[in-house]
Design a protein around this motif. Sequence first.
Motif, PDB file in Angstrom:
ATOM      1  N   LYS A 151      -5.064  -5.661   4.705  1.00 30.96           N
ATOM      2  CA  LYS A 151      -5.800  -4.469   3.531  1.00 30.96           C
ATOM      3  C   LYS A 151      -7.022  -4.281   4.426  1.00 30.96           C
ATOM      4  O   LYS A 151      -8.380  -5.260   4.253  1.00 30.96           O
ATOM      5  N   PRO A 152      -7.646  -3.396   4.440  1.00 30.00           N
ATOM      6  CA  PRO A 152      -6.654  -1.722   4.613  1.00 30.00           C
ATOM      7  C   PRO A 152      -5.963  -2.371   6.657  1.00 30.00           C
ATOM      8  O   PRO A 152      -6.564  -2.877   7.150  1.00 30.00           O
ATOM      9  N   THR A 174       0.890  -1.199   0.178  1.00 29.48           N
ATOM     10  CA  THR A 174       0.300  -0.288   0.009  1.00 29.48           C
ATOM     11  C   THR A 174       0.901   1.380  -0.141  1.00 29.48           C
ATOM     12  O   THR A 174       1.487   1.458   0.822  1.00 29.48           O
ATOM     13  N   ARG A 219       0.292   0.102  -3.742  1.00 31.61           N
ATOM     14  CA  ARG A 219       0.619  -0.950  -4.791  1.00 31.61           C
ATOM     15  C   ARG A 219       0.994  -0.713  -5.699  1.00 31.61           C
ATOM     16  O   ARG A 219       1.063   0.200  -6.781  1.00 31.61           O
TER      17      ARG A 219
END
Length: 654
Positions: free
Chosen positions: A365-366, A210, A212
Amino acid sequence: MGDTLEFNDIYQEFKGSWNDGRLRFGKQNVVYKSSKTGKVDSIPAGELNLAQWRRVCLGHGIKLATNSGHVHKYDGFRDTDFEKISEFFKANYKVELTEKDMCVKGWNWGTAKFSGPLLSFEVNDSTAFEVPLSNVSQCATGKNEVTLEFHQNDDTDVSLMEVRFYVPPAQADERQDPVEAFADNVLSKADVIQATGDAVCIFKELQCLTPRGRYDIRIYPTFLHLHGKTFDYKIPYTTVLRLFLLPHKDQRQMFFVISLDPPIKQGQTRYHFLILLFSKEEDLSLTLNMSEEDVERRFEGKLSKNMSGSLYEMVSRVMKALVNRKITVPGNFQGHSGVQCITCSYKASSGLLYPLERGFIYVHKPPVHLRFEEISSVNFARGTTTTRSFDFEIETKQGNQFTFSSIEREEYGKLFDFVNAKKLNIKNRGFKEGMKGKIDEYSDSDEDQHDAYLERMKAEGKIREEGNESEESDGESGEQQFSMPEVSDTCCVQKISTIEFRSCFTLLDESFNPGEEDDDIAEDRKSREKDPRAASASSLRTPASPSQRFPRRLERCGDNWEWDTKAAEAKRQYDKAKKDGGGGATSSSKKESKKSGGKKDEKKRKSAGGDKEKERGGGNDSFKSREFIETSEDSSSDTDRKSKSKKKKKKKVN
């Protein structure tokens, strides 16, 4: 005219917010004092080169520009102030106050003009809006698109985050790309972090979860530069809150997590965490782009000019030295399989939950980070899909709830001990301890580990079982009294007791008992006792198998099913009590309906059916709920089926 002009309740624009104060025009300077902060801004009269009078949201406003390129805006004037301010400017500042009309058409296409520190967007030579380039914090380019991001003002409730400009493609005779030219004009005046000097070190093609993608990370003395194929991010070290180094469950990879505030932005998406994934087997030899003396003086032995080791160790060491923050690693927690994390799901994605010494962190995620000091309570809840898993719920003091689901049942003991050791408030602990005395007799000897969920389910099952037994005993003794003070227009569907189901299933189970005589065999035996000559014929008949006896038993269950008749009788009592005005149903009516059972005559069924026909044609007394209508239709159809089955059985016996 006097030497000064003073105005109260004048507003000054600062990063999207309006601050009220007092404005004074003097012969030597222009002074503005903020009522909120008390800050005083002074503009020398000789520096003024432009003065414009404009119609704005707060009435009328004045825009002043200086020779140094600074622009000052003041709003809150009245229409009648124009004449005296214009005369004062001509007499003292030698500057003409000109009127400037703003474009109010609402068009979103026009011409972008750069005038000093301002970006002016004009439609038909009229200004639609202006952007102070000093408020721009980031400028990103794309295909025929330029995105401007702005510094945020904490004093405002609503802030402008970004503006996107579409730039038409270049013509054939143009040498420079218009997108690049637009970005260069913005960056020349914007307050953007510039990569001045050489990078301390560069890490090539690091895998980032993140946001990505794969990014080149350039380490500068004051900020971190992420360079990808599509996006670039410049992250000041002052925005880094925490660093985490977490081992993956497979023991072959490592997560390096960087917590950011404010987050980095990609369109409408905000990334509060930067997560890098490394392989433990990947090594690196690193040389810092600094002299040994500078390295020693700057980092005080934390880093050396030449280093080698695993890639994740190099990145974490460099970040720790530059950011000057500790790296958080998992503590003493170990799960059922010996790893320091728990596999679970948060929302729609599967990930890993790490119990830390001072909080929990979930990747990826998240990503979620919850500190113990902001946790109000935790709860161990039953799984929504299967009993082989449970949910771990965390509620914060702000009222937010985070549910980590699909946790394996074997992880419960370790996680419960960890939460208990950290002295967190467990919601369902009180119920579990209150039922402890009743749960002991249901303990499973095959499982020595404590399982709160299993014990809780057993306790609830016992409570339900005790409730059912009390209902059955009250129904059999008939001592419980019922009263109906008034007749309601709605109907409660009568619940079938567990005794009826038990007798029904017992009757079905007997069909698989090989030691029981079938109905046909019993009839043959009786006929042989009466007539020995029938023995030869009956000896040829083989005993019925369980599969053959099952339909007969099922038919007997249908014949003995008496709830349709009871429902019809209960409805008749209900209608009678309703016509009488209520208050009539007591325990005696219930006893009579129970004793009658399924042995009611066809006459009563017909009379009940006749009463229904009469009720359908009545006025307000003909009200029936949906449950009664369905019950009456089902009972009539079941009655027809029972009469037909009895007739067939009589013919078969004869």
